[in-house]
Design an enzyme around this catalytic site. Structure first.
Site, short mmCIF file in Angstrom:
data_model
loop_
_atom_site.label_atom_id
_atom_site.label_comp_id
_atom_site.label_asym_id
_atom_site.label_seq_id
_atom_site.Cartn_x
_atom_site.Cartn_y
_atom_site.Cartn_z
N HIS A 74 -8.13 89.76 98.89
CA HIS A 74 -6.93 90.52 98.48
C HIS A 74 -7.23 91.43 97.29
O HIS A 74 -6.33 91.77 96.53
CB HIS A 74 -5.76 89.60 98.12
CG HIS A 74 -5.53 88.50 99.09
ND1 HIS A 74 -4.65 88.61 100.15
CD2 HIS A 74 -6.09 87.26 99.20
CE1 HIS A 74 -4.66 87.48 100.84
NE2 HIS A 74 -5.53 86.64 100.29
N LYS A 82 -15.26 113.58 83.19
CA LYS A 82 -15.20 113.00 84.53
C LYS A 82 -16.48 113.08 85.34
O LYS A 82 -17.24 114.02 85.24
CB LYS A 82 -14.06 113.64 85.34
CG LYS A 82 -12.71 113.22 84.82
CD LYS A 82 -11.65 113.38 85.84
CE LYS A 82 -11.69 112.29 86.87
NZ LYS A 82 -10.68 112.50 87.90
N SER A 89 -15.63 117.50 86.80
CA SER A 89 -14.35 118.17 86.91
C SER A 89 -14.42 119.47 86.14
O SER A 89 -15.05 119.54 85.09
CB SER A 89 -13.25 117.28 86.34
OG SER A 89 -12.14 118.07 85.95
N GLU A 114 -16.10 109.63 98.73
CA GLU A 114 -14.77 110.01 99.25
C GLU A 114 -14.89 110.77 100.58
O GLU A 114 -14.11 110.57 101.50
CB GLU A 114 -14.04 110.87 98.22
CG GLU A 114 -13.66 110.11 96.97
CD GLU A 114 -13.20 111.03 95.86
OE1 GLU A 114 -11.99 111.09 95.62
OE2 GLU A 114 -14.03 111.72 95.25
#
Ligand code: ARG
Length: 467
Positions: free
Chosen positions: A166, A293, A287, A300
């Site tokens: 979970h 970042k 970024s 992704e």
């Protein structure tokens, strides 16, 4: 090539005998597949050479015509390879583009190539050859990915991390063990790839339009020449079957789904909050506005490409589900789905293999997280069963009270004083502290397939012998 615009309204030179005029522009647009099936040119030429060679061997065409045909096809292969070939939409597809060029190169002998053959068995052959080669590439790529995981697993057989259910801390495991979970997944994918190759290893050529042919062809000869185990057994099924494409897409969808789960873990683990891994510069981006970042774009995109692959499987299943036997033009829509899925899968496996090889494992962060969240509570319960003779359900209850106490005091299980533990259950002795560390926890899980480093090393050795 003879494809001047003055001819665009004339009827098709391959099948236009009974047609007075050529197709409407929209008809041509919806009908043509050359834009994508040109990818099959090498397979088409190989198939035609095998077919012509068999026709000559069987005395159906002369040796002289066969030689002209084979020579012409070789020329066309180098024309396409070098980019000199001009594809024509008016000629619909790759089969007719090549045949028309053959006629221009060698004259009337070209017209004999299509004896005892139809585009229906021709396309089934070309596409099968292409899918088979793609599956062989996929098998290799998966072997590379598995090898990357085996190396990381070996390196981190002792590195402790939290195991999750979970996405909540469950029990300590090792990073090596977690890597080996992916080895199992990609190992099954590779086994599915091998099965798919085995299933589709039958030659369609010679089924002709759907009913076979009256010419004395030798389908075993062409099957052998093209590297198939044997010819297909039913000519109707042969030209209406796209199971090989569906199997490729199913296998690809399952593998892509595994890659996507891995990508999701990489995305989560690389956040500052988790901080389990640091992605290499080679597989991340920055970024344009936030200088701090480092984004896991490759992971992704692997996750997103799974959507395309799964979509292709559903698209082709949907194309096929309503088709009466045998061939229908709907089946022309099989190729783009497979080509797109194959490209996505190849790229996703390659990107993932690179990421796994390059990623920095932050063992300190993993270990700290492994100890938090009372991850050794099951070890305490097991100890109460083993050492104090409690039934597991009672031990579970006692441990629950111990966890509640630690939570209330804001400390770890191992920091609770013995007296307070004994107040909950008098059978507890100071030996219990030996099982409350994460190292002791993982080392104890020696059951077959368990997380103990000794066991994980056995799993690695088993896979090394098979990879
Ligand atoms: N371009 C066609 C396809 O991809 C080739 C087969 C055409 N057969 C036919 N009977 N029209 O399916």
């Amino acid at each position: 090539m003879a494809d001047g615009s003055s001819e665009t309204k004339s009827s098709n030179q391959m099948w236009g005998g009974r047609f007075a005029s050529g197709p409407d522009a929209i008809m041509e647009e919806i009908n043509a597949s050359i834009g994508f099936d040109k990818k099959l040119y090498a397979q088409d030429i190989r198939g035609s050479i095998a077919h012509a060679t068999m026709l000559a061997h069987q005395g159906i065409i002369s040796a002289e015509d066969k030689d002209k045909i084979v020579h012409g096809l070789d020329t066309i292969l180098s024309e396409i390879d070098s980019g000199a070939f001009e594809f024509s939409r008016r000629l619909e597809d790759i089969h007719m583009n090549i045949e028309a060029r053959l006629a221009a190169l060698i004259g009337p002998a070209a017209g004999r190539l299509h004896t005892a053959r139809s585009r229906n068995d021709q396309v089934a052959l070309d596409f099968r050859l292409w899918v088979k080669e793609e599956l062989q590439k996929t098998e290799k790529a998966l072997t590379g990915l598995i090898a990357a995981f085996l190396d990381r697993a070996e390196e981190h057989a002792d590195t402790v991390m939290p195991g999750f259910t979970h996405l909540q801390t469950a029990q300590p495991v090792t990073f090596g063990h977690h890597c080996m979970a992916y080895v199992e997944m990609f190992g099954r994918d590779r086994a599915r790839v091998r099965h798919a190759i085995e299933h589709m290893d039958e030659s369609p050529i010679g089924a002709a339009a759907l009913a076979g042919t009256g010419f004395p062809i030798d389908r075993h000869m062409t099957a052998k020449a093209l590297g198939f185990r044997e010819p297909t057994r039913n000519s109707i099924d042969t030209v209406s079957d796209r199971d090989f494409a569906l199997e490729f897409l199913s296998v690809a969808a399952i593998a892509a789904t595994h890659l996507s789960r891995l990508a999701e873990e990489i995305v989560i683990w690389s956040t500052p909050q988790f901080g389990f891994i640091r992605l290499s510069d080679a597989f991340s981006t920055g970024s344009s506005i936030m200088p701090q970042k480092k984004n896991p774009d490759a992971a992704e995109l692997v996750r997103a490409k799974t959507g395309r692959v799964n979509g292709s499987l559903v698209a082709l299943l949907t194309v096929m589900k309503g088709l009466p036997l045998a061939y229908s033009k709907d089946m022309q829509e099989d190729k783009e789905q497979v080509f797109d899925a194959a490209e996505s899968l190849e790229l996703a496996i390659a990107a993932m293999t690179g990421m796994i090889r390059d990623v920095t494992i932050r063992a300190d962060r993993m270990k700290a997280a492994a100890g938090s969240g009372y991850s050794t509570a099951t070890d305490l319960a097991d100890w109460l069963v083993r050492e104090a003779g409690l039934p597991f359900r009672d031990a579970h209850h006692v441990t629950g009270r111990v966890v509640a106490l630690a939570e209330q005091k804001g400390c770890d299980l191992a920091d609770l004083p013995l007296a307070e533990l004994q107040a909950i259950n008098s059978a507890i002795t100071d030996k219990v502290y030996g099982v409350l560390t994460v190292e002791a926890s993982v080392a104890s899980r020696t059951s077959f397939g368990g997380t103990a480093p000794s066991e994980v090393r056995k799993q690695i050795a088993w896979w090394r012998a098979r990879n």
